[in-house]
Design a protein around this motif. Sequence first.
Motif, PDB file in Angstrom:
ATOM      1  N   ILE A  20      -9.628 -10.939 -12.853  1.00  0.00           N
ATOM      2  CA  ILE A  20      -8.681 -10.914 -11.733  1.00  0.00           C
ATOM      3  C   ILE A  20      -9.473 -10.618 -10.461  1.00  0.00           C
ATOM      4  O   ILE A  20     -10.151  -9.585 -10.360  1.00  0.00           O
ATOM      5  N   VAL A  21      -9.395 -11.532  -9.500  1.00  0.00           N
ATOM      6  CA  VAL A  21     -10.183 -11.420  -8.270  1.00  0.00           C
ATOM      7  C   VAL A  21      -9.230 -11.257  -7.090  1.00  0.00           C
ATOM      8  O   VAL A  21      -8.358 -12.102  -6.848  1.00  0.00           O
ATOM      9  N   LEU A  22      -9.388 -10.170  -6.350  1.00  0.00           N
ATOM     10  CA  LEU A  22      -8.586  -9.914  -5.152  1.00  0.00           C
ATOM     11  C   LEU A  22      -9.466 -10.104  -3.925  1.00  0.00           C
ATOM     12  O   LEU A  22     -10.545  -9.502  -3.821  1.00  0.00           O
ATOM     13  N   VAL A  23      -9.007 -10.923  -2.993  1.00  0.00           N
ATOM     14  CA  VAL A  23      -9.805 -11.246  -1.806  1.00  0.00           C
ATOM     15  C   VAL A  23      -9.309 -10.465  -0.594  1.00  0.00           C
ATOM     16  O   VAL A  23      -8.144 -10.577  -0.190  1.00  0.00           O
ATOM     17  N   GLU A  24     -10.187  -9.622  -0.055  1.00  0.00           N
ATOM     18  CA  GLU A  24      -9.947  -8.894   1.193  1.00  0.00           C
ATOM     19  C   GLU A  24      -8.593  -8.189   1.212  1.00  0.00           C
ATOM     20  O   GLU A  24      -7.809  -8.317   2.158  1.00  0.00           O
ATOM     21  N   THR A  25      -8.336  -7.432   0.160  1.00  0.00           N
ATOM     22  CA  THR A  25      -7.100  -6.650   0.098  1.00  0.00           C
ATOM     23  C   THR A  25      -7.139  -5.568   1.176  1.00  0.00           C
ATOM     24  O   THR A  25      -8.093  -4.797   1.257  1.00  0.00           O
ATOM     25  N   SER A  26      -6.106  -5.518   1.997  1.00  0.00           N
ATOM     26  CA  SER A  26      -6.142  -4.591   3.138  1.00  0.00           C
ATOM     27  C   SER A  26      -5.640  -3.197   2.784  1.00  0.00           C
ATOM     28  O   SER A  26      -6.078  -2.215   3.380  1.00  0.00           O
ATOM     29  N   HIS A  27      -4.722  -3.096   1.836  1.00  0.00           N
ATOM     30  CA  HIS A  27      -4.131  -1.801   1.483  1.00  0.00           C
ATOM     31  C   HIS A  27      -4.637  -1.377   0.105  1.00  0.00           C
ATOM     32  O   HIS A  27      -4.362  -2.036  -0.907  1.00  0.00           O
ATOM     33  N   SER A  28      -5.349  -0.267   0.060  1.00  0.00           N
ATOM     34  CA  SER A  28      -5.955   0.157  -1.202  1.00  0.00           C
ATOM     35  C   SER A  28      -4.912   0.502  -2.261  1.00  0.00           C
ATOM     36  O   SER A  28      -5.172   0.378  -3.463  1.00  0.00           O
ATOM     37  N   GLY A  29      -3.718   0.931  -1.836  1.00  0.00           N
ATOM     38  CA  GLY A  29      -2.662   1.202  -2.796  1.00  0.00           C
ATOM     39  C   GLY A  29      -2.300  -0.026  -3.605  1.00  0.00           C
ATOM     40  O   GLY A  29      -1.955   0.068  -4.793  1.00  0.00           O
ATOM     41  N   ASN A  30      -2.393  -1.204  -2.989  1.00  0.00           N
ATOM     42  CA  ASN A  30      -2.112  -2.443  -3.703  1.00  0.00           C
ATOM     43  C   ASN A  30      -3.150  -2.704  -4.793  1.00  0.00           C
ATOM     44  O   ASN A  30      -2.828  -3.284  -5.840  1.00  0.00           O
ATOM     45  N   ILE A  31      -4.368  -2.288  -4.561  1.00  0.00           N
ATOM     46  CA  ILE A  31      -5.407  -2.435  -5.588  1.00  0.00           C
ATOM     47  C   ILE A  31      -5.042  -1.584  -6.801  1.00  0.00           C
ATOM     48  O   ILE A  31      -5.167  -2.028  -7.947  1.00  0.00           O
ATOM     49  N   GLY A  32      -4.578  -0.360  -6.557  1.00  0.00           N
ATOM     50  CA  GLY A  32      -4.145   0.491  -7.662  1.00  0.00           C
ATOM     51  C   GLY A  32      -2.968  -0.094  -8.411  1.00  0.00           C
ATOM     52  O   GLY A  32      -2.909  -0.048  -9.652  1.00  0.00           O
ATOM     53  N   ALA A  33      -2.009  -0.667  -7.671  1.00  0.00           N
ATOM     54  CA  ALA A  33      -0.850  -1.284  -8.315  1.00  0.00           C
ATOM     55  C   ALA A  33      -1.262  -2.488  -9.149  1.00  0.00           C
ATOM     56  O   ALA A  33      -0.708  -2.735 -10.223  1.00  0.00           O
ATOM     57  N   VAL A  34      -2.240  -3.240  -8.683  1.00  0.00           N
ATOM     58  CA  VAL A  34      -2.754  -4.374  -9.456  1.00  0.00           C
ATOM     59  C   VAL A  34      -3.424  -3.882 -10.737  1.00  0.00           C
ATOM     60  O   VAL A  34      -3.243  -4.458 -11.816  1.00  0.00           O
ATOM     61  N   ALA A  35      -4.199  -2.808 -10.637  1.00  0.00           N
ATOM     62  CA  ALA A  35      -4.848  -2.245 -11.825  1.00  0.00           C
ATOM     63  C   ALA A  35      -3.803  -1.848 -12.864  1.00  0.00           C
ATOM     64  O   ALA A  35      -3.978  -2.087 -14.072  1.00  0.00           O
TER      65      ALA A  35
END
Length: 283
Positions: A20-35
């Motif tokens: 799963i590749v996320l490009v230039e995610t601006s909000h770090s909380g969204n990275i946690g939600a993706v995890a």
Amino acid sequence: MHKPALPQEGTDTFQNQIRIVLVETSHSGNIGAVARAMKNMGLGNLWLVNPGSFPDEASYARSSGASDVLDRAQVVASLDEALEDCVLVMGTSARGRKVPWPVIAPPEAAATAGVHAAKGSVALVFGRESSGLNNEELQRCHYHIHIPSNPDYSSLNLAMAVQVICYELRMHYLRGLEGGDANPNLKPMTMPGDEGWDVDLASVKDVEGFFSHLEQVLVDVSFHRRENPRQLMTRLRRLFQRAKLDQMEVNILRGILSSVQKAVGTKGSVTPASAKTGAPDKE
């Protein structure tokens, strides 16, 4: 302090090869939600292309126990680095490009990923929260994945989009395990006799005993007349047979009927099944 990682499901080639590749995610909380979305579906291979902020407390807080996915996340400076060793790249996109591109729905994307995962890494690319993937990035993809959401309100947040794709990957993975659609995780449990139901399906003899008991009680309370039955018992029979009663349910219903008979002072001519098999409240 972020939540400790919950146990990771055992992985295999398919799960390890899906990236799963996320490009230039601006909000770090969204990275946690993706995890969290990934780990829900048994995936753990996360790549981050030039994230706005990572790692930080917000990403770990939103991961809700999927901190191990974040701990293993690969952070790279460009999309090229995230894709260079992959054999297949698919990116999420809305339809409507000037130059048409091969577009597939999430179930077909999962099946395609499954075929290629045996040959090497497969990248599923998700763009920025505000603007998605740009044209140059989309042209790096062999396929575009279109999630057919409501056209009047089509925008999914990042974690939702990842969850949809990861769910389809999970379903494809489970169907590919030994037993296929017979896998316990995929088999429905809707009636007695299905694997997992706690009580056996009632026999014809048991159900017929219940119908006789029911008819007698309806006569006892002057709700039903045998000399002028009309369609009452036919319709009640259809109702209860449609329910596919299990043995305990028959016993409970007959226990209720016996209590009605006691309350109205009639013994009736039918012996309830619960008198033979135990009182219905003793489960």
